[in-house]
Design an enzyme around this catalytic site. Structure first.
Site, PDB file in Angstrom:
ATOM      1  N   SER A  33       0.850  -1.198   0.000  1.00  0.00           N
ATOM      2  CA  SER A  33       0.000   0.000   0.000  1.00  0.00           C
ATOM      3  C   SER A  33       0.882   1.242   0.000  1.00  0.00           C
ATOM      4  O   SER A  33       2.034   1.186   0.438  1.00  0.00           O
ATOM      5  CB  SER A  33      -0.880   0.031   1.250  1.00  0.00           C
ATOM      6  N   ASP A  34       0.335   2.353  -0.485  1.00  0.00           N
ATOM      7  CA  ASP A  34       1.009   3.604  -0.184  1.00  0.00           C
ATOM      8  C   ASP A  34       0.785   3.855   1.308  1.00  0.00           C
ATOM      9  O   ASP A  34      -0.091   3.250   1.932  1.00  0.00           O
ATOM     10  CB  ASP A  34       0.487   4.765  -1.036  1.00  0.00           C
ATOM     11  N   TRP A  35       1.589   4.736   1.854  1.00  0.00           N
ATOM     12  CA  TRP A  35       1.639   4.892   3.318  1.00  0.00           C
ATOM     13  C   TRP A  35       0.345   5.520   3.866  1.00  0.00           C
ATOM     14  O   TRP A  35       0.150   6.724   3.781  1.00  0.00           O
ATOM     15  CB  TRP A  35       2.866   5.688   3.688  1.00  0.00           C
ATOM     16  N   GLY A  53      -2.638   4.206   2.773  1.00  0.00           N
ATOM     17  CA  GLY A  53      -3.569   4.050   1.657  1.00  0.00           C
ATOM     18  C   GLY A  53      -4.588   2.935   1.838  1.00  0.00           C
ATOM     19  O   GLY A  53      -5.350   2.650   0.917  1.00  0.00           O
TER      20      GLY A  53
END
Ligand code: BGC
Length: 685
Positions: free
Chosen positions: A233-235, A237
């Site tokens: 995941s993006d941080w 997200g």
């Protein structure tokens, strides 16, 4: 097979707790390992311009140790402007070797989102507006990284083309356009580059966050493309435990230090116990993590050890910087400047003296050093030239201690728009006027005047988009007055995205463009200005004259509201300017040289899918040329062109070289191929 069995054996031995520890952040850049089975944690790092600094445990405050400075590489936009695949490989290789040298397993790079609008705050990290060029640079770069037993994590998948409301914005783009413009570079990154990890973007696509977007992660990435690596995941997200865990995302990362509260932590354990998430789904994720660890030799075998801050890495940074500088305009052969004729040189503009490495968001770099333009020029000219500096303009210096840990708060506002970094007050206006007057007064007495302006990472930055395309800090006024006083002033811009130049472009003889160009950026710039390096960079994006000429603004929406419609369709960058006859200030693929080339005897071989030609250097100095082949494609109610192939070649003065350009796969039958503006062939296959 053997690996599959081994993976299954290990998964069988793991408890649910242990498995869950492996699939979410246990620190900002680390998952949990399982010591009793010899499974190490996965250690990650940003970033796109070099390996990021370390942080104090559990905080976003820099550790401030001495061991984490790194090679600062030219940013993604600079790399793409080289149009040089082998330099892309070398850039990746530096990053991979340094990441490994710093003990990392995954490097969160490259960022390859398409530049849809010049206002996107992260454009400097991204490569191009063109999917094919992006993929051709990204693939070797990723291979370079992964040579070092380090995984590349290509980001942000997908359609993450703005920072405003980045955590929530719902992207609405025609599916055909998604596949033609926004996905191909990711496909190339995965299929040609072999990227081991993909980062799911923050935004929503067709109403669903990318981190739990079945269509994107399952149907396209896993099923169609056969991607077996990790999806991270993006941080921050991830937004839901069950839907995400039952989906294709493998690891949840975030920016808060309540690691047990992550969606893939305690809540997931409960969901498994309650039967809402199958343990099989968790096993698949853990299995993929273990497979990656085997690929990286983390579970035994000889693993490369890497190293960082080597002389060789600095030379690579310089080699890229040299080829990325773009000579936009050079009337009256104003450039190169001749050192022997210059006894007094005046440098004007804050960017002559400004370091950029430590800004921009997660791409920030604690550079081992950074050569500014002033330093580069001064070092090249030596002690017999008197260099004076006039600041000319100033920015608001906004860095404060609270800016240092911006990432901690990065989920709070979902990104926004930034004004041009200036609060126009009378005092500031007066200060700028004074600086302007001082600069102009000095300009009259110098043998040569170089202005170095542009943008900086107060403006080109993660988490916010630009508000307009104008130069900030009253630079336009300064440039106009300067060109009145000294029409021979050389203009240099350092920035991460195009700026409007209408009010002075006609008056200026020489305009040089540099993106944030790494630790040796100032050296490369000086070499280009004084003719030690013949510029060969070509724009990897269109420089439109006005913001209103840019397709996302002319036809579509930017930045939209909670949703953004990509109404411009496929007409991104040059696809728009050609189809709708909008003349840009500088077109995609353009960039001048101090020599001239002619391209001769071009021949298209349809069955081989190649074009062969001869590049002749008809000028007086050696140089590099990028041959670009475009094909004309049918477009609703007309035609537009798209890049079909390119090759860069070095040709000494007066000589010629044979070039073979391998074309990208062609689906349509009718082909018209062009090199530059000349029709190469019109064939029916
Ligand atoms: C960025 C990512 C980055 C991550 C970790 C996020 O804010 O969007 O590109 O890799 O943070 O720093």
């Amino acid at each position: 097979m053997k690996n599959n069995d081994e993976v299954r054996d290990i998964v069988d031995k793991l408890t649910l707790d242990e498995k869950i520890g492996m699939i979410h952040g246990a620190a900002f850049f680390r998952t949990e390992g399982v010591a009793r089975l010899g499974i190490p944690p996965l250690v990650m790092s940003d970033g796109t311009m070099g390996v990021r600094q370390e942080f104090k445990p559990g905080t976003w405050k820099p550790a401030k140790h001495s061991e984490d400075a790194a090679t600062y590489l030219p940013c993604g936009s600079a790399l793409a402007s080289t149009w040089n695949r082998s330099l892309a490989f070398k850039a990746g290789s530096v990053l991979g070797e340094e990441a490994r040298g710093r003990g990392k397993d995954i490097i969160l790079s490259p960022g390859i989102n398409i530049k849809r609008s010049p206002l996107c705050g992260r454009n400097f990290e991204y490569l191009s507006e063109d999917p094919y060029l992006t993929g051709e640079i990204a693939a070797p770069y990723i291979r370079g990284i992964q040579e070092w037993d380090v995984a590349a994590c290509v980001k942000h998948f997908a359609a993450n083309n703005q920072e405003t409301e980045r955590l929530w914005v719902d992207v609405r783009v025609d599916e055909k356009v998604l596949r033609e413009i926004y996905l191909p570079a990711f496909y190339d990154a995965v299929k040609k580059g072999g990227a081991a990890c993909v980062m799911a973007a923050y935004n929503r696509l067709y109403g669903r966050h990318c981190s739990m977007n079945h269509y994107l992660l399952n149907d396209i990435l896993r099923e169609e493309w056969g991607f077996g690596g990790l999806v991270i995941s993006d941080w921050g997200g991830v937004h839901d435990t069950v839907k995400t865990a039952e989906g294709e995302l493998d690891i949840e990362m975030s920016v808060t230090n309540d690691f047990d509260n992550y969606f893939f932590a305690d809540q997931l354990k409960i969901a498994v116990r309650e039967g809402k998430v199958s343990e099989k789904a968790i096993d698949s994720k853990v299995g993929r993590i273990l497979a990656l660890m085997m690929q990286l030799h983390m579970l035994g075998g000889q693993r490369k050890k890497g190293c960082y801050n080597t002389q060789e890495h600095r030379e690579t940074a310089l080699a890229i910087a040299r080829e990325s500088v773009v000579l936009l305009k050079n009337e009256n052969s104003r450039l190169p400047l001749h050192p022997e004729k210059i006894h007094r040189l005046l440098l004007i503009g804050e960017n002559a003296d400004l370091k950029h490495a430590d800004g921009g968001g997660s791409a920030e770099i604690k550079a081992l050093y950074e050569i500014t333009p002033w330093m580069g020029i001064s070092s090249l000219l030596g002690g017999n030239t008197e260099i004076t500096y006039a600041q000319g303009y100033f920015r608001e210096v906004k860095k404060s201690d609270s800016d240092a840990d911006w990432q901690e708060k990065s989920l709070e506002n979902g990104g926004g728009r930034v004004s041009r970094g200036e609060k126009e007050s009378k005092i500031m206006e007066r200060k700028r006027e004074k600086l302007r007057r001082e600069a102009i007064a000095q300009a009259k007495d110098a043998d040569a005047v170089i202005f170095v302006g542009g943008l900086n990472h107060d403006i080109d930055s993660e988490g916010k988009d630009r508000q307009d395309m104008r130069l900030p800090y009253a630079q336009e006024e300064l440039i106009r007055e300067l060109l009145e006083a000294r029409p021979d002033t050389v203009l240099v811009f350092i920035a991460g995205s195009p700026v409007e130049m209408n009010s002075f472009i006609q008056k200026a003889d020489a305009i040089v463009w540099s993106y944030y160009n790494g630790m040796e950026g100032g050296t490369a710039l000086a070499e280009v200005l004084f003719g030690k390096t013949n510029p060969s960079g070509k724009l990897a994006e269109t420089f439109f004259k006005h913001l209103s000429d840019c397709p996302a603004h002319a036809l579509g929406e930017f930045p939209g509201g909670t949703a953004v419609e990509y109404k411009e369709g496929r007409h991104v960058g040059y696809r728009f300017s050609e189809r709708f006859d909008v003349a840009p200030a500088f077109s995609f693929g353009s960039g001048l040289s101090y020599t001239s080339f002619s391209i001769e005897d071009a021949l298209y071989n349809p069955s081989a899918g190649t074009v062969r030609c001869t590049v002749r250097n008809t000028g007086l100095s050696g140089g590099k040329e990028t041959v670009q082949v475009y094909r004309r494609i049918r477009d609703e109610g007309g035609f537009c062109r798209e890049l079909a192939g390119f090759e860069k070649v070095e040709v000494p003065a007066g000589e010629n070289r044979a070039v073979k350009i391998v074309l990208r796969e062609i689906e349509e039958e009718d082909q018209e191929l062009y090199i530059g503006d000349s029709l190469l062939t019109s064939v029916k296959i």
